[in-house]
Each structure stands twice: as C-alpha cells, then as structure tokens.
Design a protein around this motif. Structure first.
Motif, PDB file in Angstrom:
ATOM      1  N   ARG A 102     -36.472  45.460   9.412  1.00 61.88           N
ATOM      2  CA  ARG A 102     -35.898  44.709  10.409  1.00 61.88           C
ATOM      3  C   ARG A 102     -34.895  43.530   9.911  1.00 61.88           C
ATOM      4  NH1 ARG A 102     -39.357  41.420  14.715  1.00 61.88           N
ATOM      5  NH2 ARG A 102     -40.116  43.385  15.298  1.00 61.88           N
ATOM      6  N   VAL A 103     -33.946  43.619  10.327  1.00 56.93           N
ATOM      7  CA  VAL A 103     -32.687  42.592   9.833  1.00 56.93           C
ATOM      8  C   VAL A 103     -32.811  41.610  10.746  1.00 56.93           C
ATOM      9  CG1 VAL A 103     -30.183  42.207   9.090  1.00 56.93           C
ATOM     10  CG2 VAL A 103     -31.383  44.554   8.604  1.00 56.93           C
ATOM     11  N   ILE A 104     -32.889  40.492  10.310  1.00 55.54           N
ATOM     12  CA  ILE A 104     -33.095  39.258  11.108  1.00 55.54           C
ATOM     13  C   ILE A 104     -31.778  38.504  11.261  1.00 55.54           C
ATOM     14  CG2 ILE A 104     -34.263  36.938  11.782  1.00 55.54           C
ATOM     15  CD1 ILE A 104     -36.089  39.594  11.799  1.00 55.54           C
ATOM     16  N   TRP A 105     -31.224  38.345  10.013  1.00 57.54           N
ATOM     17  CA  TRP A 105     -29.850  37.499  10.039  1.00 57.54           C
ATOM     18  C   TRP A 105     -29.038  38.333   9.312  1.00 57.54           C
ATOM     19  CZ3 TRP A 105     -34.238  34.527   9.295  1.00 57.54           C
ATOM     20  CH2 TRP A 105     -34.556  33.528  10.183  1.00 57.54           C
ATOM     21  N   GLU A 106     -27.668  38.959   9.891  1.00 56.09           N
ATOM     22  CA  GLU A 106     -26.717  39.661   9.352  1.00 56.09           C
ATOM     23  C   GLU A 106     -25.379  39.024   9.274  1.00 56.09           C
ATOM     24  OE1 GLU A 106     -25.346  44.281   8.963  1.00 56.09           O
ATOM     25  OE2 GLU A 106     -26.226  43.306  10.772  1.00 56.09           O
ATOM     26  N   PHE A 107     -24.929  38.722   8.395  1.00 55.39           N
ATOM     27  CA  PHE A 107     -23.727  37.907   8.322  1.00 55.39           C
ATOM     28  C   PHE A 107     -22.430  38.834   8.391  1.00 55.39           C
ATOM     29  CE2 PHE A 107     -27.099  35.550   5.926  1.00 55.39           C
ATOM     30  CZ  PHE A 107     -26.958  34.300   6.628  1.00 55.39           C
ATOM     31  N   ARG A 108     -21.874  38.645   9.730  1.00 55.72           N
ATOM     32  CA  ARG A 108     -20.766  39.790   9.754  1.00 55.72           C
ATOM     33  C   ARG A 108     -19.761  38.791  10.766  1.00 55.72           C
ATOM     34  NH1 ARG A 108     -23.162  42.000   6.532  1.00 55.72           N
ATOM     35  NH2 ARG A 108     -23.794  43.800   6.247  1.00 55.72           N
ATOM     36  N   GLY A 109     -18.707  38.177  10.027  1.00 54.76           N
ATOM     37  CA  GLY A 109     -17.746  37.363  10.644  1.00 54.76           C
ATOM     38  C   GLY A 109     -18.264  35.973  10.696  1.00 54.76           C
ATOM     39  N   ALA A 110     -17.201  35.048  11.432  1.00 56.22           N
ATOM     40  CA  ALA A 110     -17.497  33.595  11.589  1.00 56.22           C
ATOM     41  C   ALA A 110     -18.514  33.276  12.333  1.00 56.22           C
ATOM     42  CB  ALA A 110     -16.199  32.764  11.684  1.00 56.22           C
ATOM     43  N   GLU A 111     -18.663  33.976  13.488  1.00 53.88           N
ATOM     44  CA  GLU A 111     -19.708  33.754  14.579  1.00 53.88           C
ATOM     45  C   GLU A 111     -21.008  33.526  14.038  1.00 53.88           C
ATOM     46  OE1 GLU A 111     -18.914  36.378  17.628  1.00 53.88           O
ATOM     47  OE2 GLU A 111     -17.119  35.665  18.251  1.00 53.88           O
ATOM     48  N   SER A 112     -21.576  34.329  13.055  1.00 51.79           N
ATOM     49  CA  SER A 112     -22.837  34.384  12.537  1.00 51.79           C
ATOM     50  C   SER A 112     -22.969  33.233  11.981  1.00 51.79           C
ATOM     51  CB  SER A 112     -23.094  35.835  11.423  1.00 51.79           C
ATOM     52  OG  SER A 112     -22.208  35.679  10.485  1.00 51.79           O
ATOM     53  N   LEU A 113     -22.017  32.390  11.456  1.00 53.69           N
ATOM     54  CA  LEU A 113     -22.426  31.196  10.566  1.00 53.69           C
ATOM     55  C   LEU A 113     -22.784  30.061  11.549  1.00 53.69           C
ATOM     56  CD1 LEU A 113     -19.714  31.045   7.898  1.00 53.69           C
ATOM     57  CD2 LEU A 113     -21.922  32.536   7.924  1.00 53.69           C
ATOM     58  N   GLN A 114     -22.375  30.301  12.916  1.00 57.93           N
ATOM     59  CA  GLN A 114     -22.891  29.222  13.749  1.00 57.93           C
ATOM     60  C   GLN A 114     -24.328  29.009  13.993  1.00 57.93           C
ATOM     61  OE1 GLN A 114     -20.563  30.112  17.357  1.00 57.93           O
ATOM     62  NE2 GLN A 114     -18.733  29.943  16.452  1.00 57.93           N
ATOM     63  N   HIS A 115     -25.100  29.996  13.527  1.00 61.21           N
ATOM     64  CA  HIS A 115     -26.537  29.656  13.655  1.00 61.21           C
ATOM     65  C   HIS A 115     -27.313  29.007  12.528  1.00 61.21           C
ATOM     66  CE1 HIS A 115     -26.486  32.504  17.360  1.00 61.21           C
ATOM     67  NE2 HIS A 115     -25.590  33.181  16.372  1.00 61.21           N
ATOM     68  N   TRP A 116     -26.231  28.649  11.674  1.00 66.60           N
ATOM     69  CA  TRP A 116     -26.730  27.799  10.480  1.00 66.60           C
ATOM     70  C   TRP A 116     -26.392  26.269  10.101  1.00 66.60           C
ATOM     71  CZ3 TRP A 116     -30.276  30.362   7.184  1.00 66.60           C
ATOM     72  CH2 TRP A 116     -30.542  31.881   7.472  1.00 66.60           C
ATOM     73  N   ILE A 117     -27.066  25.588   9.385  1.00 65.37           N
ATOM     74  CA  ILE A 117     -26.782  24.297   9.136  1.00 65.37           C
ATOM     75  C   ILE A 117     -26.709  24.211   7.597  1.00 65.37           C
ATOM     76  CG2 ILE A 117     -27.317  21.920   9.782  1.00 65.37           C
ATOM     77  CD1 ILE A 117     -28.771  22.864  12.237  1.00 65.37           C
ATOM     78  N   VAL A 118     -26.080  23.364   7.197  1.00 59.70           N
ATOM     79  CA  VAL A 118     -25.881  22.870   5.697  1.00 59.70           C
ATOM     80  C   VAL A 118     -25.895  21.274   5.789  1.00 59.70           C
ATOM     81  CG1 VAL A 118     -24.372  24.832   4.821  1.00 59.70           C
ATOM     82  CG2 VAL A 118     -23.378  23.066   5.887  1.00 59.70           C
ATOM     83  N   SER A 119     -26.534  20.862   4.898  1.00 64.66           N
ATOM     84  CA  SER A 119     -26.505  19.652   4.410  1.00 64.66           C
ATOM     85  C   SER A 119     -26.859  19.206   3.013  1.00 64.66           C
ATOM     86  CB  SER A 119     -27.796  18.792   5.212  1.00 64.66           C
ATOM     87  OG  SER A 119     -29.098  19.348   4.968  1.00 64.66           O
ATOM     88  N   SER A 120     -26.741  18.021   2.606  1.00 59.84           N
ATOM     89  CA  SER A 120     -26.914  17.529   0.994  1.00 59.84           C
ATOM     90  C   SER A 120     -27.252  16.146   1.141  1.00 59.84           C
ATOM     91  CB  SER A 120     -25.522  17.807   0.397  1.00 59.84           C
ATOM     92  OG  SER A 120     -24.613  16.907   1.018  1.00 59.84           O
ATOM     93  N   ASP A 121     -27.418  15.593  -0.074  1.00 58.06           N
ATOM     94  CA  ASP A 121     -27.996  14.320  -0.025  1.00 58.06           C
ATOM     95  C   ASP A 121     -26.805  13.113  -0.011  1.00 58.06           C
ATOM     96  OD1 ASP A 121     -25.990  14.327  -2.441  1.00 58.06           O
ATOM     97  OD2 ASP A 121     -27.515  14.922  -3.987  1.00 58.06           O
ATOM     98  N   LYS A 122     -25.851  13.593   0.646  1.00 61.06           N
ATOM     99  CA  LYS A 122     -24.963  12.545   1.046  1.00 61.06           C
ATOM    100  C   LYS A 122     -25.364  11.842   2.318  1.00 61.06           C
ATOM    101  CE  LYS A 122     -19.960  13.660  -0.013  1.00 61.06           C
ATOM    102  NZ  LYS A 122     -18.559  14.236   0.697  1.00 61.06           N
ATOM    103  N   GLU A 123     -26.300  12.479   3.136  1.00 58.11           N
ATOM    104  CA  GLU A 123     -27.044  11.737   3.896  1.00 58.11           C
ATOM    105  C   GLU A 123     -27.863  10.644   3.569  1.00 58.11           C
ATOM    106  OE1 GLU A 123     -29.496  14.786   5.946  1.00 58.11           O
ATOM    107  OE2 GLU A 123     -27.869  15.961   6.629  1.00 58.11           O
ATOM    108  N   ILE A 124     -28.360  10.497   2.579  1.00 59.33           N
ATOM    109  CA  ILE A 124     -28.951   9.404   1.962  1.00 59.33           C
ATOM    110  C   ILE A 124     -28.166   8.496   0.788  1.00 59.33           C
ATOM    111  CG2 ILE A 124     -31.154  10.522   2.287  1.00 59.33           C
ATOM    112  CD1 ILE A 124     -31.107  10.960  -0.725  1.00 59.33           C
TER     113      ILE A 124
END
Length: 304
Positions: A102-124
């Motif tokens: 079963r494929v849970i996340w398939e990255f096809r186009g910019a709309e599929s990236l809206q289900h993800w969040i990126v972060s780094s140590d800039k928050e601290i």
C-alpha cells in the motif's frame, strides 16, 4: 468548660512562644515541586518571555471562513458515512485481506507537499536552513538545505544542528484525529535518493497518557549517494522507542493500528549542504520476516 492549655501558661512564657512563632515561621518555606517535574510543557527558547494569552485570542472569527469550514467538515462526514457501508477507507473487506502493498504518500505535484511540514533549529535560534519543493519532473519530493551545528548565543543552549520533515496529522470531520491502520503489514517501504548522509526515520503513534505525547519510534536510514535510487525496506520490529531524543529502557513494539505521523530528521553534525529526494512512502507485508520485536523487552511478571 476547660480552657486550652496555652492559656494556662504564664504570661512570660506566652510572650516567648509568640516571639519564636513570629521569627521561625516566615523562614520556613513550604515544600514545592518544580513544574517541569509534574508536566513537561513545550519547548521555549531560553530568554524568551512566556506567552500569557487566552486560547481564543489566536482564533480568526471570520464568517466566510466559518462557512468554508462547515462545508468542508460535512463533506468529510458524508464520505465517512458512505465508506462505512463499503469498507475501511472505501475499499471492500476482501481487498484489505489480500492487500500486500500500500502506498501511503506519493509525491506527485506541488499539492502533495501540502501534507508535510519542515522545520530546523532556527526555531531555537540556530542557523540551519531547510526547504521543500517538487523534483525536476514534478513526480518526486526534494528536501534540501544547509546544516549548521553552531549553537545560538543565548548562554544556555549547548547543542544545535537539526533539520526535519514531518507529515501532518490526518484529520477527519470536525477536526477529529484520524489514524493510519498498518496492522496488516510488517515492513516500511520507501524509495529515496540521498547524498550519503544518515537520516533518522521517526514514527509517532497514538498514546493513552499525556506524558507519552513525545514518545516516538525511530530507526536509521542510510543513503548511499549518487544518481541511483534506493528501494529501502525496514521492518517495523526494528523501530525502538525514544522520548525527546532519548532511548528508553522499557522497550515495546510499535502499535501499528493507530499511526499518526512519520518524519525524517538529519542531525549528523556534519555542517554543509544536504539533499534528499523521495519518490513514495508505503508499507508492505513480508511473509519471510517473522521477527516480532528486535530488542529486549522487560516482563513485569516473568514466566517461571
């Protein structure tokens, strides 16, 4: 009627007792337990003032936004109602019984990236940077940035240098939590192309107690670099329990029936640019893998 014993004492002794009472009691402070020992709150950067705001102060009370939300949630509720008649996730029961991949996340186009969040140590207060964009052909997810292990100059933070990518919590109608059920599978399957750096895969499952909200199951992802893709299969029995980055002594298998999120973390202390390209993330059933759990589990009542 008998008087209290204190009133029977001489007046001189009463004055001495009152004087000692006033001198000693203010110096005795009541026992207190640190707040952090009771409830672990979310991280706040050292030196940053505490936000004393009511929960409703950050809500946008917009009428048009409310109508859109009502339409969205009733649409999800209608889908949930019809899926109950067909089967789980709108598929017949026989498909779930015979399903091996079963494929849970398939990255096809910019709309599929809206289900993800990126972060780094800039928050601290760190200096690492991370970005997420579609691949060159639009059929992949391209995670890139720069890692910096220089800690912020706040006088308290000693370690820094991490970048993460995490999936958003799946929500049902009226913002109810919705979980992934992977109990029919035993292996995580993903196709990636990296630059040779080691990553950490983090899976968060639903917990029953508030102090377990930071429990995460982790395992390593080693990329070999180069222009070729990697098909990586990691059994769920290999994931070990961590709490805020610390490996726990009391280990137990991952609960696959209520999966919330999955994430990727880079923190190898190698300063410089990095990149990771992902094609898809899925689960599979490997009948050759019979291991239940790879680590020693403590038994509260051991068998004799």
């Amino acid at each position: 009627m008998s008087l209290p014993k204190l009133t029977r004492l001489p007046s001189a002794r009463l004055l001495i007792i009152n004087h000692l009472h006033q001198q000693l009691l203010p110096s005795i402070t009541p026992l207190s337990v640190p707040r952090r020992a009771l409830i672990q709150g979310k991280y706040r950067r050292p030196g940053q003032p505490k936000e004393d705001k009511f929960p409703w102060e950050g809500i946008n009370f917009d009428f048009s936004k409310g109508l859109e939300g009502i339409k969205k949630h009733f649409t999800l509720l209608k889908k949930e109602f019809y899926d109950r008649w067909v089967g789980p996730e709108g598929k017949p029961i026989i498909e779930h019984m015979l399903e091996q991949n079963r494929v849970i996340w398939e990255f096809r186009g910019a709309e599929s990236l809206q289900h993800w969040i990126v972060s780094s140590d800039k928050e601290i207060g760190g200096q690492s940077e991370v970005y997420l964009k579609p691949g060159k052909n639009g059929n992949t997810c391209f995670l890139y940035g720069t890692l910096s292990s220089t800690p912020p100059r706040d006088g308290e933070t000693r370690y820094s240098g991490y970048c993460t990518m995490r999936s958003k919590q799946l929500l049902a109608s009226f913002d109810r939590k919705k979980h992934y059920d992977w109990s029919s599978f035993n292996t995580l399957h993903l196709r990636v192309r990296g630059d040779g750096r080691p990553w950490m895969i983090n899976i968060a499952a639903e917990t029953y107690f508030s102090h377990q909200k930071d429990d995460i199951y982790s395992y390593f992802l080693y990329t070999r670099g180069g222009p070729y893709w990697q098909d990586i299969k990691i059994p769920f029995s290999k994931f070990f329990l961590t709490h805020r980055g610390r490996i726990q002594d009391d280990q137990h298998p991952l609960w696959l029936d209520k999966i919330n999120t999955i994430g990727f973390t880079l923190g190898d202390k190698a300063d410089g640019p990095f990149q990771l390209e992902i094609d898809f993330i899925g689960v599979s059933k490997d009948y050759a893998h019979t291991e239940e759990f790879a680590y020693e589990a403590y038994k509260r009542n051991p068998e004799i």
